[in-house]
Design a protein around this motif. Structure first.
Motif, PDB file in Angstrom:
ATOM      1  N   GLU A 260       6.432  18.573  -8.262  1.00  0.00           N
ATOM      2  CA  GLU A 260       6.083  19.903  -7.760  1.00  0.00           C
ATOM      3  C   GLU A 260       7.319  20.679  -7.314  1.00  0.00           C
ATOM      4  O   GLU A 260       7.206  21.783  -6.789  1.00  0.00           O
ATOM      5  CB  GLU A 260       5.112  19.773  -6.579  1.00  0.00           C
ATOM      6  N   GLY A 261       8.484  20.080  -7.497  1.00  0.00           N
ATOM      7  CA  GLY A 261       9.711  20.743  -7.072  1.00  0.00           C
ATOM      8  C   GLY A 261      10.029  20.527  -5.607  1.00  0.00           C
ATOM      9  O   GLY A 261      10.756  21.319  -5.008  1.00  0.00           O
ATOM     10  N   LEU A 262       9.507  19.442  -5.024  1.00  0.00           N
ATOM     11  CA  LEU A 262       9.742  19.144  -3.614  1.00  0.00           C
ATOM     12  C   LEU A 262      10.643  17.921  -3.456  1.00  0.00           C
ATOM     13  O   LEU A 262      10.569  16.979  -4.251  1.00  0.00           O
ATOM     14  CB  LEU A 262       8.422  18.892  -2.887  1.00  0.00           C
ATOM     15  N   ILE A 263      11.471  17.941  -2.443  1.00  0.00           N
ATOM     16  CA  ILE A 263      12.266  16.785  -2.055  1.00  0.00           C
ATOM     17  C   ILE A 263      11.731  16.312  -0.712  1.00  0.00           C
ATOM     18  O   ILE A 263      11.860  17.010   0.291  1.00  0.00           O
ATOM     19  CB  ILE A 263      13.760  17.138  -1.926  1.00  0.00           C
ATOM     20  N   CYS A 264      11.106  15.147  -0.697  1.00  0.00           N
ATOM     21  CA  CYS A 264      10.522  14.601   0.527  1.00  0.00           C
ATOM     22  C   CYS A 264      11.214  13.286   0.864  1.00  0.00           C
ATOM     23  O   CYS A 264      11.399  12.439  -0.013  1.00  0.00           O
ATOM     24  CB  CYS A 264       9.019  14.369   0.358  1.00  0.00           C
ATOM     25  N   PHE A 265      11.580  13.119   2.114  1.00  0.00           N
ATOM     26  CA  PHE A 265      12.258  11.883   2.518  1.00  0.00           C
ATOM     27  C   PHE A 265      11.863  11.519   3.948  1.00  0.00           C
ATOM     28  O   PHE A 265      11.681  12.376   4.804  1.00  0.00           O
ATOM     29  CB  PHE A 265      13.781  12.034   2.401  1.00  0.00           C
TER      30      PHE A 265
ATOM     31  N   LYS B 208      11.346  17.553   4.538  1.00  0.00           N
ATOM     32  CA  LYS B 208      10.719  18.009   3.307  1.00  0.00           C
ATOM     33  C   LYS B 208      11.292  19.389   2.981  1.00  0.00           C
ATOM     34  O   LYS B 208      11.386  20.250   3.854  1.00  0.00           O
ATOM     35  CB  LYS B 208       9.201  18.087   3.480  1.00  0.00           C
ATOM     36  N   CYS B 209      11.682  19.579   1.723  1.00  0.00           N
ATOM     37  CA  CYS B 209      12.255  20.866   1.336  1.00  0.00           C
ATOM     38  C   CYS B 209      11.967  21.127  -0.138  1.00  0.00           C
ATOM     39  O   CYS B 209      11.533  20.232  -0.880  1.00  0.00           O
ATOM     40  CB  CYS B 209      13.765  20.886   1.603  1.00  0.00           C
TER      41      CYS B 209
ATOM     42  N   SER C 264       0.831  -1.204   0.000  1.00  0.00           N
ATOM     43  CA  SER C 264       0.000   0.000   0.000  1.00  0.00           C
ATOM     44  C   SER C 264       0.863   1.251   0.000  1.00  0.00           C
ATOM     45  O   SER C 264       1.978   1.254   0.524  1.00  0.00           O
ATOM     46  CB  SER C 264      -0.919   0.015   1.228  1.00  0.00           C
ATOM     47  N   ILE C 265       0.338   2.304  -0.593  1.00  0.00           N
ATOM     48  CA  ILE C 265       1.017   3.604  -0.565  1.00  0.00           C
ATOM     49  C   ILE C 265       0.619   4.306   0.725  1.00  0.00           C
ATOM     50  O   ILE C 265      -0.565   4.558   0.966  1.00  0.00           O
ATOM     51  CB  ILE C 265       0.617   4.465  -1.768  1.00  0.00           C
ATOM     52  N   ARG C 266       1.589   4.590   1.551  1.00  0.00           N
ATOM     53  CA  ARG C 266       1.310   5.214   2.843  1.00  0.00           C
ATOM     54  C   ARG C 266       1.654   6.703   2.873  1.00  0.00           C
ATOM     55  O   ARG C 266       1.220   7.425   3.763  1.00  0.00           O
ATOM     56  CB  ARG C 266       2.081   4.479   3.947  1.00  0.00           C
ATOM     57  N   ASN C 267       2.451   7.139   1.919  1.00  0.00           N
ATOM     58  CA  ASN C 267       2.890   8.533   1.929  1.00  0.00           C
ATOM     59  C   ASN C 267       2.984   9.049   0.501  1.00  0.00           C
ATOM     60  O   ASN C 267       3.831   8.603  -0.282  1.00  0.00           O
ATOM     61  CB  ASN C 267       4.253   8.649   2.626  1.00  0.00           C
ATOM     62  N   LEU C 268       2.125  10.001   0.154  1.00  0.00           N
ATOM     63  CA  LEU C 268       2.122  10.551  -1.201  1.00  0.00           C
ATOM     64  C   LEU C 268       3.264  11.532  -1.434  1.00  0.00           C
ATOM     65  O   LEU C 268       3.517  11.927  -2.577  1.00  0.00           O
ATOM     66  CB  LEU C 268       0.786  11.256  -1.471  1.00  0.00           C
ATOM     67  N   ASP C 269       3.950  11.922  -0.368  1.00  0.00           N
ATOM     68  CA  ASP C 269       5.046  12.877  -0.520  1.00  0.00           C
ATOM     69  C   ASP C 269       6.142  12.352  -1.446  1.00  0.00           C
ATOM     70  O   ASP C 269       6.857  13.133  -2.073  1.00  0.00           O
ATOM     71  CB  ASP C 269       5.659  13.215   0.849  1.00  0.00           C
ATOM     72  N   ASN C 270       6.280  11.030  -1.512  1.00  0.00           N
ATOM     73  CA  ASN C 270       7.325  10.453  -2.352  1.00  0.00           C
ATOM     74  C   ASN C 270       7.143  10.770  -3.828  1.00  0.00           C
ATOM     75  O   ASN C 270       8.090  10.657  -4.618  1.00  0.00           O
ATOM     76  CB  ASN C 270       7.362   8.926  -2.186  1.00  0.00           C
ATOM     77  N   TYR C 271       5.934  11.203  -4.215  1.00  0.00           N
ATOM     78  CA  TYR C 271       5.643  11.454  -5.622  1.00  0.00           C
ATOM     79  C   TYR C 271       5.418  12.935  -5.905  1.00  0.00           C
ATOM     80  O   TYR C 271       4.860  13.302  -6.939  1.00  0.00           O
ATOM     81  CB  TYR C 271       4.426  10.621  -6.035  1.00  0.00           C
ATOM     82  N   ARG C 272       5.879  13.783  -4.978  1.00  0.00           N
ATOM     83  CA  ARG C 272       5.712  15.231  -5.156  1.00  0.00           C
ATOM     84  C   ARG C 272       6.944  15.875  -5.777  1.00  0.00           C
ATOM     85  O   ARG C 272       7.062  17.093  -5.802  1.00  0.00           O
ATOM     86  CB  ARG C 272       5.383  15.870  -3.799  1.00  0.00           C
ATOM     87  N   TRP C 273       7.847  15.065  -6.292  1.00  0.00           N
ATOM     88  CA  TRP C 273       9.036  15.615  -6.929  1.00  0.00           C
ATOM     89  C   TRP C 273       8.669  16.497  -8.127  1.00  0.00           C
ATOM     90  O   TRP C 273       9.371  17.465  -8.443  1.00  0.00           O
ATOM     91  CB  TRP C 273       9.965  14.481  -7.383  1.00  0.00           C
TER      92      TRP C 273
END
Length: 314
Positions: free
Chosen positions: A240-245, A280-281, A229-238
């Motif tokens: 949008e110009g975001l680096i999420c880890f 996140k940055c 399952s996908i638990r965190n959508l932040d991984n696919y916000r690249w």
């Protein structure tokens, strides 16, 4: 080679004889190939200039040109647009017949690219990625090839499935949003479905296809595909110009920075390699600022080489 002939070749309006002449000319030498690339870049600039000065609708619409690289092409910075030589096949009487010319977009380190394909499918390409696609889709299926990472918003067309081909797996869709990571250098593969439905075919170990439901992901682990399952959508916000880890090894995070900022990072402090980082940055914050923020949670120093191409972390 005459510039007008090249421009007709790029626009898909060249005659068969002209297409054949261009292909022979490109294959003749590396110098000719370099000239073709330079002329293609100039041709794209003309298209973009025409788009900005035309009375066409605003963002969200696109040109009805064969290459569809108009108003809908948003580029974070310069990218290399390469036109592959037209391919030819021979029929039963050995008479050559042209096949669709293929386009290839190569996104270098430190860049991202966004384009709309001829069927309306929107594609975001991450740094160090490569997408090969036809100028227009005319066959029964819509096939593209990917190396690297991309986010697809596929235009629905039940009669013509959309297929993303990668080294390890093929992904078949009708209309959906999903993220694909197919890094051949690291032997990685993952597909994350946000909307719709996709079907995966394992090319390395053929067997029954795997169908994903929304908010599921498939990853290549231990020589097989594992669904979770996908638990965190932040991984696919690249895109949008975001680096999420989240709980990412320091060494892995530095590898991501290398691709994002087109710079080499050497970790001299071996104790940092397995340190887990979360945050996140924005890409626009810059690597130096992000490293300064990371210094607040763990002790290290860093400095750049004299030619500004390497960051050393101690």
């Amino acid at each position: 080679m005459d510039r007008n002939v090249l421009h007709r070749f790029f626009a898909g309006t060249a005659s068969f004889e002209e297409e054949e002449a261009v292909c022979d000319w490109v294959d003749a030498s590396d110098k000719n190939r370099e000239e073709l690339i330079r002329e293609r870049k100039y041709f794209d600039v003309l298209l973009l200039h025409k788009a900005k000065n035309s009375s066409m609708p605003q963002s969200g619409h696109r040109f009805s040109l064969p290459f569809v690289i108009g108003e809908s092409l948003k580029i974070a910075a310069a990218i290399s647009v390469l036109v592959m030589s037209a391919l030819y096949i021979y029929n039963s009487v050995s008479k050559p017949a042209p096949v669709l010319a293929m386009n290839k977009i190569v996104v270098p380190p430190g860049q991202r690219a966004n384009l709309t394909l001829s069927d309306g499918t929107n594609v975001w390409l991450n740094a160090c990625s490569e997408l090969t696609y036809p100028a227009s889709f005319t066959e029964e299926s819509r096939n593209v090839s990917l190396k690297g990472e991309a986010y697809f918003d596929v235009s629905k067309d039940a009669e013509h499935p959309f297929v993303v081909q990668t080294k390890k797996c093929d992904i078949k869709v009708l209309g959906t949003e999903f993220n694909v990571q197919a890094d051949e250098s690291d032997c990685e593969f993952s597909a994350a479905l946000l909307e719709g439905s996709i079907e995966l075919t394992n090319k390395m170990n053929p067997g029954p296809s795997i169908r994903l439901a929304p908010m599921q992901k498939a990853e290549w682990t231990g020589g097989k595909i594992v669904v979770d399952s996908i638990r965190n959508l932040d991984n696919y916000r690249w895109k949008e110009g975001l680096i999420c880890f989240e709980d990412m090894r320091f060494a892995d995070l530095m590898q991501r920075f290398e691709k994002t900022y087109d710079i080499r990072i050497v970790i001299q402090n071996k104790g940092l390699h397995d340190y887990k980082c979360s945050g996140k940055c924005r890409v626009s914050d810059g690597v130096d600022f992000i490293l300064q923020v990371l210094q607040r949670s763990t002790r290290f120093t860093f400095f750049r080489s004299d030619d500004n191409t390497i960051i050393y972390i101690k």
